[in-house]
Scaffold this motif. Structure first.
Motif, short mmCIF file in Angstrom:
data_model
loop_
_atom_site.label_atom_id
_atom_site.label_comp_id
_atom_site.label_asym_id
_atom_site.label_seq_id
_atom_site.Cartn_x
_atom_site.Cartn_y
_atom_site.Cartn_z
N THR A 39 0.54 -1.08 -0.03
CA THR A 39 -0.03 0.39 0.25
C THR A 39 0.95 1.38 -0.25
O THR A 39 0.46 2.68 -0.77
N LYS A 42 2.15 1.42 -3.17
CA LYS A 42 1.22 2.51 -4.01
C LYS A 42 0.99 4.03 -4.56
O LYS A 42 0.66 4.52 -5.19
N ASN A 46 1.22 6.65 -6.47
CA ASN A 46 0.23 7.48 -7.15
C ASN A 46 0.53 9.06 -6.65
O ASN A 46 0.43 9.19 -7.85
N ALA A 142 -4.17 5.80 -1.87
CA ALA A 142 -2.87 4.70 -2.74
C ALA A 142 -3.65 3.89 -4.28
O ALA A 142 -2.92 4.12 -5.03
N GLU A 143 -5.25 4.75 -4.52
CA GLU A 143 -5.79 4.24 -5.28
C GLU A 143 -5.88 5.60 -6.11
O GLU A 143 -6.65 6.70 -5.77
#
Length: 145
Positions: A39, A42, A46, A142-143
């Motif tokens: 995570t 990520k 990002n 994270a996204e």
């Protein structure tokens, strides 16, 4: 005086030997660590992509003036330089050789944490990590949304 040195040496050896026999970490702890690490990577990726997208128009403008072109040419010369290419190969090789050592150290650290520290601070640390996650989800998700 020599007796004190002998006693200190014996105690030091006992401590160092007891630290060498660290139990393997629980699979649940390893899975939790790997999930947190994934995570985190990520989040970094990002954030890098967002920063790169925001900086792209400015980078294109820099390439139009003479200073930007000179910097671009210098970077291309560095990439073509055989000394720089050799240094990159050496660094890559050292990183490849160090990976097993880092994995062993990480496993030992997780084992020591699981055996000695987690029973006392595990719940507090887990709560703190959950709180930090909620803040990071707002600041550095994270996204991509």
């Amino acid at each position: 005086m020599n007796g004190k040195y002998v006693l200190a040496l014996i105690l030091t050896l006992q401590v160092s030997l007891s630290l060498c026999d660290v139990a393997a970490p629980d699979q649940e702890l390893v899975d939790k660590y790997e999930a947190l690490k994934a995570t985190f990577y990520k989040r970094l990726l990002n954030a890098y992509n967002n920063m790169q997208a925001r900086a792209a128009p400015y980078v294109e403008k820099v390439g139009d003036n003479t200073h930007g072109q000179a910097a671009k040419d210098y970077i291309e010369q560095l990439q073509a330089n055989p000394h720089v290419q050799g240094a990159v190969k050496i660094i890559t090789g050292v990183a490849g050789e160090a990976t097993p050592l880092v994995d062993k150290a990480r496993t030992s650290a997780l084992g020591a944490y699981g055996q000695y520290v987690r029973p006392y601070v595990g719940n507090y640390l887990s709560d703190a990590i959950d709180h930090i996650k909620t803040v990071l989800d707002k600041v550095m998700p994270a996204e991509e949304h």
